[in-house]
Design a protein around this motif. Structure first.
Motif, PDB file in Angstrom:
ATOM      1  N   GLU A 161       1.780 -17.628  -1.485  1.00 43.21           N
ATOM      2  CA  GLU A 161       0.662 -18.640  -0.933  1.00 43.21           C
ATOM      3  C   GLU A 161       0.621 -17.892   1.007  1.00 43.21           C
ATOM      4  O   GLU A 161      -0.457 -17.870   1.418  1.00 43.21           O
ATOM      5  N   THR A 162       2.053 -17.197   1.419  1.00 43.82           N
ATOM      6  CA  THR A 162       2.379 -17.302   2.834  1.00 43.82           C
ATOM      7  C   THR A 162       1.770 -16.108   3.274  1.00 43.82           C
ATOM      8  O   THR A 162       1.990 -15.857   4.659  1.00 43.82           O
ATOM      9  N   LEU A 163       2.041 -14.482   1.934  1.00 40.05           N
ATOM     10  CA  LEU A 163       1.683 -14.259   2.281  1.00 40.05           C
ATOM     11  C   LEU A 163       1.016 -13.758   4.034  1.00 40.05           C
ATOM     12  O   LEU A 163       1.492 -12.626   4.964  1.00 40.05           O
ATOM     13  N   GLY A 164       0.369 -13.442   3.780  1.00 43.02           N
ATOM     14  CA  GLY A 164      -1.555 -13.560   4.606  1.00 43.02           C
ATOM     15  C   GLY A 164      -1.728 -11.898   5.097  1.00 43.02           C
ATOM     16  O   GLY A 164      -2.414 -11.077   3.185  1.00 43.02           O
ATOM     17  N   GLU A 165      -2.205 -11.732   5.259  1.00 42.68           N
ATOM     18  CA  GLU A 165      -2.323  -9.904   6.000  1.00 42.68           C
ATOM     19  C   GLU A 165      -1.643  -8.651   5.185  1.00 42.68           C
ATOM     20  O   GLU A 165      -0.962  -9.257   6.041  1.00 42.68           O
ATOM     21  N   THR A 166      -1.975  -7.511   4.581  1.00 41.28           N
ATOM     22  CA  THR A 166      -0.972  -7.011   4.145  1.00 41.28           C
ATOM     23  C   THR A 166      -1.647  -5.302   4.896  1.00 41.28           C
ATOM     24  O   THR A 166      -2.362  -5.070   3.945  1.00 41.28           O
ATOM     25  N   SER A 167      -0.549  -4.196   4.557  1.00 44.89           N
ATOM     26  CA  SER A 167      -0.965  -3.100   4.917  1.00 44.89           C
ATOM     27  C   SER A 167      -0.917  -2.323   4.003  1.00 44.89           C
ATOM     28  O   SER A 167      -1.590  -1.358   3.329  1.00 44.89           O
ATOM     29  N   PHE A 168      -0.175  -2.775   2.277  1.00 47.85           N
ATOM     30  CA  PHE A 168      -0.593  -2.361   1.336  1.00 47.85           C
ATOM     31  C   PHE A 168      -1.472  -3.163   0.378  1.00 47.85           C
ATOM     32  O   PHE A 168      -2.267  -3.143   1.212  1.00 47.85           O
ATOM     33  N   ASP A 169      -2.194  -1.795  -0.292  1.00 52.23           N
ATOM     34  CA  ASP A 169      -3.588  -1.631  -1.521  1.00 52.23           C
ATOM     35  C   ASP A 169      -3.485  -3.137  -1.688  1.00 52.23           C
ATOM     36  O   ASP A 169      -1.674  -3.436  -2.577  1.00 52.23           O
ATOM     37  N   VAL A 170      -4.687  -3.785  -2.372  1.00 51.62           N
ATOM     38  CA  VAL A 170      -4.671  -4.979  -2.549  1.00 51.62           C
ATOM     39  C   VAL A 170      -6.002  -5.004  -3.939  1.00 51.62           C
ATOM     40  O   VAL A 170      -6.949  -4.445  -3.571  1.00 51.62           O
ATOM     41  N   ASP A 171      -5.756  -4.994  -5.324  1.00 50.79           N
ATOM     42  CA  ASP A 171      -6.326  -5.150  -6.291  1.00 50.79           C
ATOM     43  C   ASP A 171      -7.810  -5.649  -6.692  1.00 50.79           C
ATOM     44  O   ASP A 171      -7.386  -7.038  -5.519  1.00 50.79           O
ATOM     45  N   ASP A 172      -8.679  -5.449  -6.851  1.00 51.69           N
ATOM     46  CA  ASP A 172      -9.456  -7.368  -7.231  1.00 51.69           C
ATOM     47  C   ASP A 172      -8.683  -8.443  -7.682  1.00 51.69           C
ATOM     48  O   ASP A 172      -9.487  -9.563  -7.534  1.00 51.69           O
ATOM     49  N   ALA A 173      -7.949  -8.465  -8.739  1.00 55.51           N
ATOM     50  CA  ALA A 173      -6.970  -9.738  -8.781  1.00 55.51           C
ATOM     51  C   ALA A 173      -6.795 -10.442  -7.674  1.00 55.51           C
ATOM     52  O   ALA A 173      -5.349 -10.719  -7.859  1.00 55.51           O
ATOM     53  N   GLY A 174      -6.208  -9.496  -6.388  1.00 56.44           N
ATOM     54  CA  GLY A 174      -5.284 -10.160  -5.239  1.00 56.44           C
ATOM     55  C   GLY A 174      -4.213  -9.607  -5.222  1.00 56.44           C
ATOM     56  O   GLY A 174      -3.591 -10.523  -4.145  1.00 56.44           O
ATOM     57  N   ARG A 175      -3.615  -8.453  -6.703  1.00 60.58           N
ATOM     58  CA  ARG A 175      -2.377  -8.455  -6.583  1.00 60.58           C
ATOM     59  C   ARG A 175      -1.968  -7.389  -5.863  1.00 60.58           C
ATOM     60  O   ARG A 175      -3.454  -6.212  -5.370  1.00 60.58           O
ATOM     61  N   VAL A 176      -0.830  -7.340  -5.093  1.00 57.94           N
ATOM     62  CA  VAL A 176      -0.272  -5.981  -3.309  1.00 57.94           C
ATOM     63  C   VAL A 176      -0.224  -4.998  -4.487  1.00 57.94           C
ATOM     64  O   VAL A 176       1.103  -5.261  -5.217  1.00 57.94           O
ATOM     65  N   HIS A 177      -0.570  -3.618  -4.682  1.00 57.47           N
ATOM     66  CA  HIS A 177      -0.029  -2.594  -4.279  1.00 57.47           C
ATOM     67  C   HIS A 177       1.031  -2.152  -3.780  1.00 57.47           C
ATOM     68  O   HIS A 177       1.168  -1.638  -2.610  1.00 57.47           O
ATOM     69  N   VAL A 178       2.737  -1.917  -4.112  1.00 58.30           N
ATOM     70  CA  VAL A 178       3.479  -1.383  -2.954  1.00 58.30           C
ATOM     71  C   VAL A 178       4.148  -0.208  -3.778  1.00 58.30           C
ATOM     72  O   VAL A 178       4.568   0.220  -4.663  1.00 58.30           O
ATOM     73  N   PRO A 179       3.864   1.069  -3.278  1.00 60.16           N
ATOM     74  CA  PRO A 179       4.409   2.478  -3.595  1.00 60.16           C
ATOM     75  C   PRO A 179       5.930   2.804  -4.028  1.00 60.16           C
ATOM     76  O   PRO A 179       6.871   2.476  -3.423  1.00 60.16           O
ATOM     77  N   VAL A 180       6.457   3.116  -5.225  1.00 64.04           N
ATOM     78  CA  VAL A 180       7.706   2.297  -5.351  1.00 64.04           C
ATOM     79  C   VAL A 180       8.912   2.793  -4.509  1.00 64.04           C
ATOM     80  O   VAL A 180      10.451   2.562  -4.611  1.00 64.04           O
ATOM     81  N   GLY A 181       8.654   4.288  -3.902  1.00 64.30           N
ATOM     82  CA  GLY A 181       9.656   5.229  -2.707  1.00 64.30           C
ATOM     83  C   GLY A 181       9.873   3.889  -2.017  1.00 64.30           C
ATOM     84  O   GLY A 181      10.377   4.142  -0.959  1.00 64.30           O
ATOM     85  N   ARG A 182       9.354   2.308  -2.186  1.00 62.33           N
ATOM     86  CA  ARG A 182       9.316   1.982  -0.634  1.00 62.33           C
ATOM     87  C   ARG A 182      10.279   0.769  -0.903  1.00 62.33           C
ATOM     88  O   ARG A 182      11.698   0.395  -0.064  1.00 62.33           O
ATOM     89  N   VAL A 183      10.252   0.851  -2.344  1.00 64.02           N
ATOM     90  CA  VAL A 183      11.938   0.091  -2.516  1.00 64.02           C
ATOM     91  C   VAL A 183      13.748   0.309  -2.309  1.00 64.02           C
ATOM     92  O   VAL A 183      13.818   2.309  -2.317  1.00 64.02           O
ATOM     93  N   GLN A 184      13.531  -0.846  -1.773  1.00 61.85           N
ATOM     94  CA  GLN A 184      15.661  -0.229  -0.431  1.00 61.85           C
ATOM     95  C   GLN A 184      16.368  -0.912  -1.513  1.00 61.85           C
ATOM     96  O   GLN A 184      17.833  -0.127  -1.302  1.00 61.85           O
ATOM     97  N   ALA A 185      16.120  -1.644  -2.023  1.00 64.06           N
ATOM     98  CA  ALA A 185      17.202  -2.039  -2.623  1.00 64.06           C
ATOM     99  C   ALA A 185      16.662  -3.447  -3.595  1.00 64.06           C
ATOM    100  O   ALA A 185      16.206  -4.041  -3.630  1.00 64.06           O
ATOM    101  N   VAL A 186      17.837  -3.741  -5.177  1.00 63.50           N
ATOM    102  CA  VAL A 186      17.414  -4.509  -6.270  1.00 63.50           C
ATOM    103  C   VAL A 186      18.704  -5.681  -6.086  1.00 63.50           C
ATOM    104  O   VAL A 186      19.896  -4.935  -7.338  1.00 63.50           O
ATOM    105  N   LYS A 187      18.610  -6.621  -6.240  1.00 62.41           N
ATOM    106  CA  LYS A 187      19.995  -7.116  -6.321  1.00 62.41           C
ATOM    107  C   LYS A 187      19.198  -8.798  -6.917  1.00 62.41           C
ATOM    108  O   LYS A 187      18.572  -8.854  -8.022  1.00 62.41           O
ATOM    109  N   ASP A 188      19.197  -9.938  -6.438  1.00 63.14           N
ATOM    110  CA  ASP A 188      18.994 -10.592  -6.403  1.00 63.14           C
ATOM    111  C   ASP A 188      17.111 -11.002  -6.529  1.00 63.14           C
ATOM    112  O   ASP A 188      16.786 -11.363  -6.723  1.00 63.14           O
TER     113      ASP A 188
END
Length: 79
Positions: A46-73
């Motif tokens: 809820e605190t995200l605000g504006e983003t440079s990523f695409d946002v769909d009609d449901a308000g969900r943010v779409h981030v290209p998988v290639g942007r993932v840097q790490a997966v831990k916690d």
């Protein structure tokens, strides 16, 4: 990057490389023809605000998988 099962990613928190909370992973899209993963679909914080990523009609943010840097916690994405 090590192999990770999709079931372990569901509901995982997503953060930007700058430490900002992006939201929670909702789903992952893929190209049916090639099998290549395309985008992380993120339910935004809820605190995200504006983003440079695409946002769909449901308000969900779409981030290209290639942007993932790490997966831990958290999943860390390059912003």
């Amino acid at each position: 990057m090590a192999e990770i099962l999709a079931e372990n990613l569901s509901g995982k928190a997503v953060m930007g490389s700058d430490g900002a909370e992006i939201g929670m992973l909702y789903n992952i899209t893929m190209d049916i023809e090639s099998g290549k993963l395309d985008d992380l679909v993120i339910e935004p914080d809820e605190t995200l605000g504006e983003t440079s990523f695409d946002v769909d009609d449901a308000g969900r943010v779409h981030v290209p998988v290639g942007r993932v840097q790490a997966v831990k916690d958290h999943m860390i994405i390059q912003r």
